[in-house]
Structures are given as C-alpha cells and as structure tokens.
Scaffold this active site. Structure first.
Site, PDB file in Angstrom:
ATOM      1  N   GLU A   1      35.750  34.923  31.634  1.00  0.00           N
ATOM      2  CA  GLU A   1      35.716  36.305  31.156  1.00  0.00           C
ATOM      3  C   GLU A   1      36.374  37.284  32.124  1.00  0.00           C
ATOM      4  OE1 GLU A   1      33.157  34.278  31.176  1.00  0.00           O
ATOM      5  OE2 GLU A   1      32.273  34.205  29.161  1.00  0.00           O
TER       6      GLU A   1
ATOM      7  N   PHE B   1      16.637  34.536  27.025  1.00  0.00           N
ATOM      8  CA  PHE B   1      17.750  33.700  27.464  1.00  0.00           C
ATOM      9  C   PHE B   1      19.038  34.514  27.452  1.00  0.00           C
ATOM     10  CE2 PHE B   1      21.179  30.629  26.308  1.00  0.00           C
ATOM     11  CZ  PHE B   1      21.229  29.996  27.560  1.00  0.00           C
ATOM     12  N   GLN B   2      19.749  34.489  28.548  1.00  0.00           N
ATOM     13  CA  GLN B   2      21.019  35.206  28.720  1.00  0.00           C
ATOM     14  C   GLN B   2      20.894  36.715  28.517  1.00  0.00           C
ATOM     15  OE1 GLN B   2      24.064  33.026  26.503  1.00  0.00           O
ATOM     16  NE2 GLN B   2      24.363  31.740  28.302  1.00  0.00           N
TER      17      GLN B   2
ATOM     18  N   LYS C   1      22.617  41.432  19.265  1.00  0.00           N
ATOM     19  CA  LYS C   1      23.016  40.478  18.234  1.00  0.00           C
ATOM     20  C   LYS C   1      22.527  40.891  16.844  1.00  0.00           C
ATOM     21  CE  LYS C   1      23.036  35.519  17.370  1.00  0.00           C
ATOM     22  NZ  LYS C   1      22.628  34.188  17.849  1.00  0.00           N
TER      23      LYS C   1
ATOM     24  N   MET D   1      46.718  37.910  54.275  1.00  0.00           N
ATOM     25  CA  MET D   1      46.449  39.255  54.784  1.00  0.00           C
ATOM     26  C   MET D   1      45.277  39.254  55.754  1.00  0.00           C
ATOM     27  SD  MET D   1      47.452  42.244  54.995  1.00  0.00           S
ATOM     28  CE  MET D   1      48.455  42.926  53.686  1.00  0.00           C
TER      29      MET D   1
HETATM   30  C1  LIG Z   1      38.159  38.792  45.274  1.00  0.00           C
HETATM   31  C2  LIG Z   1      38.575  39.068  46.666  1.00  0.00           C
HETATM   32  N1  LIG Z   1      38.000  38.400  47.693  1.00  0.00           N
HETATM   33  C3  LIG Z   1      38.382  38.647  48.967  1.00  0.00           C
HETATM   34  C4  LIG Z   1      39.328  39.585  49.244  1.00  0.00           C
HETATM   35  C5  LIG Z   1      39.753  39.876  50.674  1.00  0.00           C
HETATM   36  N2  LIG Z   1      41.165  39.545  50.843  1.00  0.00           N
HETATM   37  C6  LIG Z   1      42.132  40.491  50.837  1.00  0.00           C
HETATM   38  S1  LIG Z   1      43.651  39.844  50.958  1.00  0.00           S
HETATM   39  C7  LIG Z   1      43.056  38.289  51.083  1.00  0.00           C
HETATM   40  C8  LIG Z   1      43.974  37.124  51.237  1.00  0.00           C
HETATM   41  C9  LIG Z   1      44.674  36.805  49.970  1.00  0.00           C
HETATM   42  O1  LIG Z   1      45.289  35.550  50.085  1.00  0.00           O
HETATM   43  P1  LIG Z   1      46.463  35.163  49.120  1.00  0.00           P
HETATM   44  O2  LIG Z   1      46.072  35.396  47.711  1.00  0.00           O
HETATM   45  O3  LIG Z   1      46.927  33.794  49.457  1.00  0.00           O
HETATM   46  O4  LIG Z   1      47.583  36.249  49.465  1.00  0.00           O
HETATM   47  P2  LIG Z   1      48.412  36.419  50.826  1.00  0.00           P
HETATM   48  O5  LIG Z   1      47.771  37.508  51.620  1.00  0.00           O
HETATM   49  O6  LIG Z   1      48.390  35.118  51.543  1.00  0.00           O
HETATM   50  O7  LIG Z   1      49.767  36.804  50.367  1.00  0.00           O
HETATM   51  C10 LIG Z   1      41.668  38.283  51.027  1.00  0.00           C
HETATM   52  C11 LIG Z   1      40.822  37.086  51.150  1.00  0.00           C
HETATM   53  C12 LIG Z   1      39.878  40.277  48.149  1.00  0.00           C
HETATM   54  N3  LIG Z   1      40.775  41.249  48.306  1.00  0.00           N
HETATM   55  N4  LIG Z   1      39.500  39.988  46.874  1.00  0.00           N
END
Ligand SMILES: Cc1ncc(C[n+]2csc(CCOP(=O)(O)OP(=O)(O)O)c2C)c(N)n1
Ligand SMILES: [Mg+2]
Lengths: 192, 564
Positions: free
Chosen positions: B50, B112-113, B162, B471
């Site tokens: 979802e 439920f749910q 529902k 990042m």
């Molecule tokens: C849902 C979620 N969890 C954690 C983060 C923290 N976060 C920001 S950038 C990043 C790394 C993202 O890795 P990737 O998708 O491989 O992109 P890259 O930076 O390597 O290009 C993380 C873990 C986030 N922004 N969103």
C-alpha cells in the site's frame, strides 16, 4: 524556546464536529505545550462552538501555532487575545470541610468574594465562586486551612471588550514585522 | 435509483473526474472493490504494497497536477499508506486516500484489523473524515477533493466503515456546493501588501527570486519567467521548485542550500532582496538562520499564511495564490537590467563551478546523470529516491519542462523512486519517465516492479548502485570519523537477474563507455527496464553546507592537485 513563556489566551470559533478538540489540542501537543485551561461550549451561532484556551509558551511559537490552528478546516476563526482588552471569567466549585465551629467563619469569609454556598452537608460545604483566576486562588488560599476536599474549575472563558466579534483571524496575517530578521531573533532549527 | 455506499463512492469519484485509483483490497474495503469492478472508467492499479499505492498517487498528482487517489483496507492496509500520506503532506500534494474501516458496531472494540487511521493521520493530512452515514459519502468526497487541491494542496483521508459501504441503499445526490465555513483559500493579494512588495522589488539592486514548489502548484511558470525577464532578476529554484524555471535559462542561478550550487548560496548571501515565491525556507535551504541572507529584505509570497515568519521573517508577506499575485505584480514591476549584479553572479559561477564533473575513468554517478540529461534532452520526467543520487539528479539534469523532477523533498522518504515513477507514467503516458534509484531506496519498494510489469507501465529504472546507503555514508565520512557502521550493503541482490525474474530487461553498466549505449537500449526497449549502474563507491555530493551551518562553512569539491 519551549514552555516557560507567558500565558496566552486564545479563542477559537470552531465547527461543532467530532474530533475538532483533538485537532486543536494536537497542534499544541506536537510542540510539547501544556494547555493549562480549556473551556468549550456553544456559541451564538448554530453549529459553531467557541473555545477558550490558555497555553504557556513564547510569543513566536504561540503565534505560529495560532496560525496553524487557523488552517484547520473546522476552525472558523482564531485569535490570540492576550494583548486585547478582555473580560475573562472562570467558575470554581470548592468543597471544604466544616465543623459546627468553623461554619460561621467560613460563611463570613466567602462573602466578600460574592461566592455562593451551593451545598451544605454535615461535615462539608460546596462553595461556588466566579471570577478571575487570581480571585479563585485567593479564596482557595483562605479556605485551605479548613481542609479542602475537592476543587473543580471550569477553565477560563474570555471575550474581547466592546463591539468586536472576536478578532477575525486575518488580522494575524496582515501584521508587518518591519525590519528583516536580526541574528538575535532567528529561530534556529538546530542541526541534525 | 438507490445505490450502495460503495456505488456512491464510485459515482462520486467519476464526478471528480478520477480516472485511476492505486490500491490493494482487504476485508473492510472489499465492498468498494465489489462496486469498482462495475466501473471500468475508474482504472484500478493493483499494487504490491500500500505504500506504493500512496506514493504512486503522489507521483501521479505531481506529474499531472490532478488529485491522486489511493485506497487500502483497514488496519495494516491503512497504516501502510502512512509514509506516502506524510510525504504528500510535507510536499503539498493533492491526494485523496480512501480506507475501509471495520463496520460501525465494531469500531472501538479492537475488532480484527481495526486501527484508528483518522487518529493516526491527524497530523499528516490536510484533513480527514470518518464517514459514518451513507448520505454523508458524496458530500465528504466532494469536500475531500476540494480541500486536497485548493489553497495549499495536501492529502485528505476518508475512512469509511464496511457497513456504510455495503448495507443500506440510498439515492445518489451529488451536492451542488460545499459548505466549509472556516476554509477560504486566498486568491488575489491585498493592495497594501502588493504595493509594499513592488516598492521593494523596484528598489532592489541585488534581488534574487527563490522559486519554490508553489510556482509549479499554481502553474505560474510563465508569469515567473516574465517577472524574471522583465526585471532581470536571477532565479534560484529550491529542490521542489526545480523545473519551475528552465534550467538552461541565462537567469537561472541554480539550487540553494545544503547541496545546492555554491554560486546560488553565495548569491543569496550577497542579495539585498529575496523574492520568495511559494517556498517555505526549509532548513536544508537556509542552514543556520542567523547567517542566512544577512543583507536581504524578504518579500514572501505564499498561499499559506502560517509560512510567514515561520523560519525567516518576511519584510513584506504577501498572502495570495501565486499565479494571481504574479499577474498583479507584472504590470507594476519596473523594467530593470541589474547588469552588475548579473555579472557578479556570472563571476561566482566561474569561480565556483559546482557542476563540473571531474575527468576520470571511474564510473561517476554524476556522469550518468549528465549523460541521461543529454540523451533525453532534458525532456524526461525524473523521479528520484532520497540520498546522494537524488542530489545528483537535482544538480546534473537540465530540466526543461515544468513538473519534470518528482522527488520526496520534505519527508525525504527512500523508496519513493519506484512507485512515484509508476504514478507519473500512468498520469503522463506520453512522457519518458526515468526513475533514478538508490540501491537502498530501490530495495524498499522494488516489489512494485511487478505492478509495472502487470500494467505495462513503461518506466525506465536507473539504479545508481553504490552498494551503500550513500548519503548516510557521506555523513559518517564527514562527521562521524569515517565510522561506516551499518551503511554498506554487502549482500545486494543481482538487479539484472532480478529484472529477469520480473520478466523485464536488465542491463548492467560497469564502465563509463557503456553508459550511453545502455541508456539508449533502455529507451528503445518497450516496457519497463532496469539499468544497474555500478557507480564509484565513496563518491561525495558537493557542495555541502553541513546541517545547521552557513554558506561560510560550505565545502566544495577539492580540486585534485595538478601534476605537470
Ligand atoms: C525511509 C527512509 N529511511 C531512512 C532514511 C535515511 N536516509 C537518507 S539517505 C539514505 C541513504 C539512501 O541510500 P540509497 O537509496 O542507496 O541512495 P544513495 O544515497 O546511496 O544514493 C538514508 C538511509 C530515509 N531518508 N528514508
Ligand atoms: Mg546507494
């Protein structure tokens, strides 16, 4: 910049629908603000309620929260009336211990407060007092030595004096702050 | 004719010109699905999770400007929507989410749910409504769409039990009007605010326009361009404002902030006036507020008054719908040249060439983005995840058309790249859509490749695969003593084989020389394609202004020492 600011009295005209109170309260909860007093009831308009609430917080944050309150779909008008000429009242019920010896003394004591005795029992009495928070506190302090069994307060209701119908929220928007933000006034988000 | 609640939902959606719904059924919402099968005009796209339904609706809304619609069942279905809804809230995306709820008699009994989804989404929706009567359905839907798209757009959730969807039959009455007493989206600006703003604009010697998402939301790109050209004012576009102004326009002066171009941040530092159009001074834009634009007055135009003075005090706030406000401004803004100022910015650009890609034989992610930009001539819709690849996509693609960069800005939700790209392509089938994915983010939502396959949604996926949560890895490099704890993915799947498993083409690129051919092959192959670019690990995004600091602390890419 949390919490320990001044008292702010905010009034809001809201639609009478389930969940409105939660939405309003949520905006303060999000900031960790305590609502120190809250009163809600019908307004003069059908389907609308008026809320008065008192929160503690710094001016900036309360202003910001007030503007965001105004954004809630079910909030029709909102105003921080703390700096206005207002009438504000609160009602309290105080249940105090009595003995045959103290009854007369208490009756005399409450008189200058124009308080009313609304219930008399063998060992207790319920006193109704209306007025400002200070007045209620003053009476409470006087009654304390007799033994207070219960205190119940309605929370403050407030109204701007004169003809105003509760400031229109747009006023909040139209204020100009003049100079550009000085460094000392900046609201830092901080680093993370 | 009397209809069930579910049929009334469908009829109402048709009244709102809905043509597609992203969702996944379950018990509580099943009556809606029962009715939906009889409405082929309402295309339903079945997702695998979802979150993808919400994010696809988001991508659809960003690409088309229409309200995106998603649906889920009660409980886990509804909670799975939450991240997508929160993202739509942060980025002002018009969205309507419809969730089934347990039957009315079961509410509050931990059925439920049963989850209190209106309670859960209270702070992350523009509005939400628990619809408790069949007769309330049509008005609630009309209200929901109006609220979602008007003023500052945002998500609205409708939770329908529902037995409201199923039981009773009632006549379908589409209300003529809506009665929202406390809700008046602003239109034109007030004369006083406007004249004060114009005065500042006409007097300014070093003005910059900060164009935000509001320009795109209000379709004010033509007006923005006219304003910029008439008064010769450089335009800096925020992350979400990118594509509101042509990247290759001589007045375009980049993106500001944490990973913005140095010249953009330096121009803001010097400016004597910021003309902020539909943007909200996010901390990623401003850095330390006390050092942000120290010489500038601020004209802040926004449709949401709670944005004024929130982060940056506006000298003149102008409340109004941006397109209308700009139309009011245009005739009274004086023609100017600002020659010296524009020259100064050109000097900054020359001295701080933030977009140079260094010469190397390694496969740099920036190089991939630049190639993609050249090959697609800046005309594709780019959808990103969150992280380094997102910043490179913002920096190195020359966006030519409005709404062509779709990115999770405010929430910064990894995983956005896959479903939002699907939604964008569904909304704009005539456009080339490239999903620029991180290897991390891609793995959060890649299950919905199956959705792309099933519905033949022709999205090209470019994974900038650095084998890391890049990042975060970069922050560890700069700020946590290079302690690369929990940011390296040593067991990533083989994305080419994975594509194969989904029945689509997968291409691996390990060398610079293969980039162009791979991009062209992907574009020539009908249907979804995955291109796995094995890019250099440990590449950093520059420039960088560390969180909470200012342009003074900006780090630019170190220039390698020249050996003669
Ligand atoms: C849902 C979620 N969890 C954690 C983060 C923290 N976060 C920001 S950038 C990043 C790394 C993202 O890795 P990737 O998708 O491989 O992109 P890259 O930076 O390597 O290009 C993380 C873990 C986030 N922004 N969103
Ligand atoms: Mg990565």
């Amino acid at each position: 910049m949390n919490g320990n600011g001044q008292h702010h009295t905010i009034i809001a005209l809201v639609q009478d629908k389930p969940g409105v109170l939660t939405r309003v309260a949520g905006l303060f909860r999000r900031r960790g603000f305590n609502i120190s007093s809250l009163a809600v009831g019908n307004s003069e308009q059908k389907g609308l309620s008026r809320m008065t609430f008192v929160v503690d917080g710094d001016q900036y944050t309360v202003d910001q929260a007030t503007r965001q309150l105004d954004k809630l779909i079910e909030v029709v008008k909102v105003a921080n009336i703390s700096d206005e000429e207002i009438v504000s009242r609160e009602l309290a019920l105080i249940k105090v211990q009595v003995t045959p010896d103290t009854r007369g003394e208490i009756l005399e004591l409450v008189q200058p407060f124009r308080a009313e005795i609304v219930d008399v029992g063998a060992k207790s009495m319920v006193i109704e007092v209306t007025g400002s928070g200070d007045k209620i506190r003053a009476l409470y302090d006087l009654l304390e030595p007799f033994g207070i069994l219960e205190l119940m307060r309605t929370g403050r209701v407030a109204m701007v004096r004169g003809l105003s119908q509760g400031k229109v929220s747009d006023d909040l928007v139209l204020d100009y702050h003049g100079d550009h933000l000085k460094a000392s006034e900046a609201y830092e988000v901080g680093s993370y | 004719m009397e209809l069930t609640g579910a049929e009334i939902v469908c009829e109402s959606l048709l009244k709102e010109d809905v043509d597609v719904i992203f969702g996944l059924p379950g018990g509580a919402v099943l009556p809606f699905y029962g009715a939906l099968s009889g409405y082929p005009q309402l295309r339903h796209i079945l997702v695998r999770h979802e979150q993808a339904a919400a994010m696809a609706a988001d991508g659809y809304a960003r690409a088309t400007g229409k309200v995106g619609v998603c649906t889920a069942t009660s409980g886990p279905g509804a909670t799975n929507l939450v991240t997508g809804i929160a993202g739509a809230m942060m980025d002002s995306i018009p969205m309507v989410a419809i969730t089934g709820q347990v039957p009315r008699p079961a509410i509050g009994r931990d059925a439920f749910q049963e989850t209190d989804i209106t309670g859960i989404t209270l702070p992350i929706t523009k509005h939400n409504i628990l619809v408790m009567e069949v007769d309330d359905i049509a008005p609630a839907i009309k209200e929901a769409f109006y609220i979602a798209r008007s003023g500052r757009p945002g998500p609205v959730l409708l939770d329908i039990p529902k037995d409201v969807l199923a039981g009773e039959r009632r006549p379908f009455v589409w209300p003529d009007a809506i009665d929202l007493q406390g809700y008046y989206p602003p239109g034109e600006a007030d004369d006083i605010q406007l004249s004060q703003a114009i005065e500042l604009i006409n007097q300014a010697e070093r003005p910059v326009i900060l164009a935000g998402h509001g320009v795109l939301i209000s379709h004010a790109y033509a007006e923005l361009r006219e304003l910029a050209e008439k008064a010769q004012i450089p335009v800096i576009t925020t992350l979400l404002g990118i594509s509101s102004f042509p990247t290759d326009h001589f007045l375009h002066a980049g993106m500001p902030g944490m990973h913005g171009m140095a010249y953009a941040s330096l121009a803001i530092d010097k400016a004597d006036l910021l003309i902020s159009l539909g943007m909200r001074f996010d901390d990623r834009v401003t850095g330390r507020l006390s050092d942000f634009a120290p010489n500038a007055k601020v004209v802040h135009v926004d449709v949401d008054p709670s944005e004024f003075h929130k982060n940056v005090k506006a000298t003149v706030p102008v409340l109004g719908e941006l397109k209308q406000v700009l139309r009011q401004m245009l005739p009274v803004v004086e023609r100017k040249t600002h020659v010296e100022w524009l020259q100064y910015i050109d000097t900054l650009r020359a001295e701080h060439p933030s977009l140079n890609i260094r010469q190397t034989n390694e496969l740099l992610p920036q190089f991939v983005m630049k190639q993609l930009s050249d090959i697609t001539e800046g005309e594709a819709i780019i959808v990103t995840g969150v992280g380094q690849h997102q910043m490179w996509a913002a920096q190195h693609y020359a966006y030519k058309e409005p709404n062509s960069l779709l990115t999770s800005g405010g929430l910064g939700a990894m995983g956005f790249e896959v479903p939002a790209a699907l939604g964008a392509k569904v909304g704009k089938p005539e456009k080339t859509v490239w999903s620029i994915a991180g290897d991390g983010g891609f793995q959060m939502t890649m299950c919905d490749l199956a959705t792309a396959v099933e519905n033949n949604i022709d999205v090209k996926f470019a994974i900038l695969n650095n084998g890391t949560l890049g990042m975060v890895h970069q922050w560890q490099e700069f700020f946590y003593d290079k302690d690369f704890f929990a940011t390296v993915y040593s067991g990533n799947p083989d994305f080419v084989k994975l594509a194969d498993a989904f029945g689509i083409t997968g291409i691996r690129v390990t060398d610079k020389s293969q980039v162009e051919a791979a991009i062209r092959q992907a574009m020539e192959t009908p249907g979804p394609v995955v291109v796995d670019f094995i890019v250099k690990q440990d590449e950093q995004v520059y420039p960088m202004i560390p969180a909470g600091e200012s342009v003074k602390e900006m780090m630019e890419e170190p220039v390698p020492e020249r050996i003669f």
